[in-house]
Design a protein around this motif. Structure first.
Motif, PDB file in Angstrom:
ATOM      1  N   HIS A 164     -15.402  14.726  15.592  1.00  0.00           N
ATOM      2  CA  HIS A 164     -14.981  14.299  14.250  1.00  0.00           C
ATOM      3  C   HIS A 164     -14.218  15.441  13.590  1.00  0.00           C
TER       4      HIS A 164
ATOM      5  N   ILE B 261     -13.344  20.153   9.625  1.00  0.00           N
ATOM      6  CA  ILE B 261     -14.598  19.534  10.045  1.00  0.00           C
ATOM      7  C   ILE B 261     -14.804  18.238   9.278  1.00  0.00           C
ATOM      8  N   GLY B 262     -14.863  17.133   9.994  1.00  0.00           N
ATOM      9  CA  GLY B 262     -14.859  15.824   9.360  1.00  0.00           C
ATOM     10  C   GLY B 262     -16.052  15.535   8.488  1.00  0.00           C
ATOM     11  N   GLN B 263     -17.232  16.075   8.842  1.00  0.00           N
ATOM     12  CA  GLN B 263     -18.452  15.715   8.124  1.00  0.00           C
ATOM     13  C   GLN B 263     -18.426  16.129   6.661  1.00  0.00           C
ATOM     14  N   ASN B 264     -17.735  17.210   6.324  1.00  0.00           N
ATOM     15  CA  ASN B 264     -17.701  17.613   4.913  1.00  0.00           C
ATOM     16  C   ASN B 264     -16.292  17.972   4.466  1.00  0.00           C
TER      17      ASN B 264
ATOM     18  N   HIS C 194     -11.842   8.144   6.549  1.00  0.00           N
ATOM     19  CA  HIS C 194     -13.119   8.832   6.748  1.00  0.00           C
ATOM     20  C   HIS C 194     -14.235   7.794   6.870  1.00  0.00           C
ATOM     21  N   PRO C 195     -15.179   7.917   7.813  1.00  0.00           N
ATOM     22  CA  PRO C 195     -15.423   9.040   8.722  1.00  0.00           C
ATOM     23  C   PRO C 195     -14.969   8.764  10.159  1.00  0.00           C
ATOM     24  N   ASN C 196     -13.927   7.982  10.330  1.00  0.00           N
ATOM     25  CA  ASN C 196     -13.524   7.541  11.670  1.00  0.00           C
ATOM     26  C   ASN C 196     -12.413   8.369  12.291  1.00  0.00           C
TER      27      ASN C 196
ATOM     28  N   ARG D  54     -10.322  10.949  14.328  1.00  0.00           N
ATOM     29  CA  ARG D  54     -10.573  11.664  15.577  1.00  0.00           C
ATOM     30  C   ARG D  54      -9.267  12.298  16.070  1.00  0.00           C
TER      31      ARG D  54
END
Length: 299
Positions: A10, A31-34, A270-272, A274
Motif C-alpha cells: 500500500h 506510506i498509504g496507511q497514514n 484511498h485505501p486501494n 498500489r
C-alpha cells in the motif's frame, strides 16, 4: 523479513531506484496507511532483484522528536550522487508551508537523516520535488499547490552543487490549466492540480516531463516537452495524456537488462492505491507503454 507482491504493497507516489552497486531495486513511496491523516510514520523501502517479489517494508526514515514536520510525508525520490543517497520528499506541519526537503544516507535502504529542511520558498505550499541534472548543474522541479494558487503551478529552481540549498529564484514553467487533459475541480471547477513531475530525455533529444493532474476519468498523467531542450522551457503540453484511467504520479527507470519501465500508483482512491509497473518504449517520438500485453499510448 516478509516477501510481497506489488498488489500487497500500500504505497502512493512510487519511486524505484535501480542501484548499480547492489544490483537491486529499491521501491519508495508515500506510506498509504497514514498518507492523509494522523502523525506520519516516516518512509519505508522495499527491495527486489526481479521487480516481482519485494522484501519489506524496511524503515528507511523515522523522524526524531525534534524533526520539524509531523504529517504528510509524501513522494520520496532517491538519487545516488558521489556515492551518497539523497532523498527528496515533501513534509508538512501546522503553521508552516508544505516543503520539499532532502534527507541523506550512505545506503539506499537508509537510515536516511535530515540534510536540508526546505529547497522550496518559505510560506509557499509546495510538493513533489524531483531532481534533474542539466549541464552538470542540479535543478529541482516542483509543484506549487492548487490549495494556495488554485491553478496549480510547476516551477524549477537551480540548486547548489552539494544540494544544500537553492542557487537562484524559482522559475515558473507552466500552469496546470495549460494542458487540454486537465479538468477543473472544486466549486466552479476553478482549481487545477499539479502533481508528480519527473524529467526524462527522449531518444530524439527532447526533454520531456511526466506530470499528473485530474482529468475526465480521474487521476491522469501526461507529457510536457521543453521547446528549448532546457529545464527552463518554454514547455508545451502533449495533446493527449499518457495514462488517463485514474492512475499517475509516475517515474521512469531502466532495468539492469536495459528495459525502460514506468511505475505509477493506481487507482487513486484511498485505501486501494498500489504501485504498478509497465514496460515503456518510444515510438514516433512518443513515449508508449504496454498494457496487458498490448501496445498502448493511452488507456
Amino acid at each position: 523479513m516478509s516477501q510481497k507482491r506489488l498488489k500487497d504493497i500500500h504505497l502512493r507516489d512510487p519511486f524505484i531506484l535501480a542501484d548499480d552497486d547492489s544490483k537491486k531495486y529499491y521501491l519508495y513511496g508515500s506510506i498509504g496507511q497514514n498518507v492523509w491523516e494522523g502523525k506520519a510514520i516516516g518512509f519505508d523501502v522495499y527491495i527486489s532483484e526481479d521487480l516481482e517479489t519485494w522484501e519489506g517494508p524496511l524503515p528507511a526514515f523515522r523522524p526524531s522528536p525534534e524533526f520539524w514536520a509531523d504529517r504528510h510525508f509524501w513522494a520520496p525520490e532517491v538519487y545516488c550522487l558521489n556515492s551518497r543517497y539523497y532523498m527528496f520528499a515533501s513534509f508538512k506541519a501546522d503553521h508552516a508551508g508544505r516543503a520539499t526537503g532532502v534527507l541523506v544516507s550512505d545506503h539506499p535502504a537508509g537510515p536516511f537523516k535530515p540534510y536540508v529542511r526546505a529547497l522550496t520558498p518559505e510560506n509557499w505550499e509546495c510538493l513533489d520535488g524531483t531532481l534533474y541534472i542539466e549541464d552538470e548543474k542540479p535543478w529541482m522541479v516542483f509543484c506549487r499547490e492548487w490549495v494556495e494558487v488554485k491553478d496549480g503551478e510547476m516551477y524549477a529552481v537551480r540548486l547548489l552543487p552539494d544540494l544544500s540549498g537553492p542557487a537562484g529564484e524559482p522559475v515558473l514553467l507552466f500552469k496546470a490549466s495549460e494542458s487540454k487533459w486537465a479538468e477543473g475541480v472544486g466549486e466552479g471547477n476553478e482549481n487545477y492540480v499539479t502533481d508528480g513531475p519527473f524529467l526524462h530525455v527522449l531518444k530524439n533529444g527532447d526533454l520531456a516531463m511526466l506530470w499528473s493532474t485530474i482529468g475526465k476519468s480521474g487521476y491522469t498523467m501526461g507529457l510536457a516537452r521543453s521547446a528549448s531542450g532546457s529545464v527552463e522551457g518554454p514547455w508545451v503540453q502533449d495533446q493527449d495524456p499518457l495514462f488517463s484511467e485514474n492512475g499517475g504520479h509516475g517515474m521512469l527507470f531502466t532495468t539492469f537488462e536495459g528495459d525502460l519501465m514506468l511505475t505509477i500508483h493506481q487507482p487513486n482512491q484511498h485505501p486501494n492505491e498500489r504501485p504498478v509497473i509497465f514496460k515503456a518504449f518510444e515510438k514516433d517520438q512518443n513515449l508508449r507503454i504496454y498494457m496487458q500485453g498490448k501496445e498502448e499510448k493511452t488507456c
